[in-house]
Design a protein around this motif. Structure first.
Motif, mmCIF file in Angstrom:
data_model
loop_
_atom_site.group_PDB
_atom_site.id
_atom_site.type_symbol
_atom_site.label_atom_id
_atom_site.label_comp_id
_atom_site.label_asym_id
_atom_site.label_seq_id
_atom_site.Cartn_x
_atom_site.Cartn_y
_atom_site.Cartn_z
ATOM 1 N N VAL A 193 21.367 -12.615 35.595
ATOM 2 C CA VAL A 193 22.737 -12.993 35.256
ATOM 3 C C VAL A 193 23.655 -11.781 35.381
ATOM 4 O O VAL A 193 23.259 -10.644 35.106
ATOM 5 C CB VAL A 193 22.818 -13.580 33.827
ATOM 6 N N ARG A 194 24.891 -12.055 35.808
ATOM 7 C CA ARG A 194 25.920 -11.016 35.831
ATOM 8 C C ARG A 194 26.533 -10.907 34.444
ATOM 9 O O ARG A 194 26.948 -11.901 33.864
ATOM 10 C CB ARG A 194 26.995 -11.353 36.857
ATOM 11 N N SER A 195 26.577 -9.697 33.922
ATOM 12 C CA SER A 195 27.180 -9.447 32.621
ATOM 13 C C SER A 195 28.440 -8.626 32.845
ATOM 14 O O SER A 195 28.395 -7.391 32.907
ATOM 15 C CB SER A 195 26.190 -8.698 31.712
ATOM 16 N N TRP A 196 29.556 -9.337 33.015
ATOM 17 C CA TRP A 196 30.813 -8.674 33.356
ATOM 18 C C TRP A 196 31.253 -7.745 32.212
ATOM 19 O O TRP A 196 31.036 -8.053 31.040
ATOM 20 C CB TRP A 196 31.905 -9.713 33.629
ATOM 21 N N PRO A 197 31.852 -6.581 32.539
ATOM 22 C CA PRO A 197 32.292 -6.183 33.880
ATOM 23 C C PRO A 197 31.325 -5.281 34.640
ATOM 24 O O PRO A 197 31.523 -5.031 35.821
ATOM 25 C CB PRO A 197 33.587 -5.422 33.583
#
Length: 264
Positions: free
Chosen positions: A112-116
């Motif tokens: 998963v992308r964990s912004w930023p």
């Protein structure tokens, strides 16, 4: 010449008393359209620069969760996350495939992308339900029959699987018909059906043929289970049989409607 009739006068009054006709909206002026197009183009270019060209949304950290046997370092190394690259450009599907290929112990992986600035690796490891001896080491087998790891020390509480086909013609035919992988899956099926109290005490699952599987418990007692079919019924029967004959040394639930016990 006769004037309009009463009906005609009424119709005219109704027509004149109705709502005024709707006004058609004027088309936007060319200058307005041009200004909007320029604004949208600038917004698109700015958004693209923020996502791909700026230093604001780039990968700076990798977090790992869910590991039990594997270490977070092993998972990070296998994932090979491209640090410093734009977060939006990270190929999460390719990373998931690489992790499964490099670390067979992983059953499920969610990238998963964990912004930023982060990438999260959420791991679910396979759990061994049986062990196969391989020289001085042990091969772990999960509840789907997948052989996913070879370890030097046997995990505690996991039964040893012994494939010992008997010399009878029926056993030989069973091995030829089903093959070793199918017999392993049948043993896994049996292990998954055991009552909790019996599963904790099971030390060995011996497979002589598809329908000749025997359990050896820690206290020396044995259970003739038969095939993996009718597992829930066999589990209930075995639980009742052990309560009815607590001193017995051998239990047979291969036919759950006609169980038997012997020895003391």
């Amino acid at each position: 010449m006769a004037g309009p009739t009463t009906a005609e006068r009424g119709a005219r009054q109704q027509e004149s008393s109705g709502p005024p006709p709707a006004r058609r909206p004027r088309p936007p002026r060319p200058r307005t359209v041009a200004v909007l197009a320029v604004v949208l183009a600038l917004l698109g270019a700015g958004g693209g620069w923020v996502l791909y060209g700026s230093q604001w949304l780039r990968v700076e950290s990798v977090s790992v969760s869910g590991t039990r046997v594997l270490t977070p370092g092993q998972v990070r190394e296998a994932a090979d996350v491209p640090l410093g690259e734009p977060l939006v450009s990270v190929d999460t599907e390719a990373m998931e495939s690489r992790l499964r290929r490099e670390l067979p112990r992983i059953d499920e992986i969610d990238v998963v992308r964990s912004w930023p600035h982060g990438i999260g690796l959420e791991v679910t490891e396979r759990t061994a339900v049986l062990l196969l001896e391989k020289g001085r080491k042990f091969v772990e087998v999960d509840d789907e029959g997948v052989r996913f790891a070879t370890v030097s020390d046997a995990p505690k509480g996991v039964p040893l699987l012994k494939l010992e086909p008997s010399r009878s013609r029926s056993a030989a035919a069973s091995l030829r018909r089903f093959g070793e992988p199918r017999l392993v899956r049948e043993a896994v099926r049996v292990a998954g059906s055991l009552p909790a109290a019996v599963a904790h005490r099971t030390r060995t699952v011996e497979v002589r043929s598809f329908d000749d599987i025997t359990l050896k418990l820690a206290d020396g007692r044995t259970v003739a289970w038969g095939s993996g079919e009718e597992g829930p019924a066999k589990a209930r029967t075995l639980t009742a049989l052990m309560k009815a004959a607590p001193d017995a040394r051998h239990f047979d639930v291969s036919v759950p409607t006609a169980p038997a016990s012997s020895g003391s």
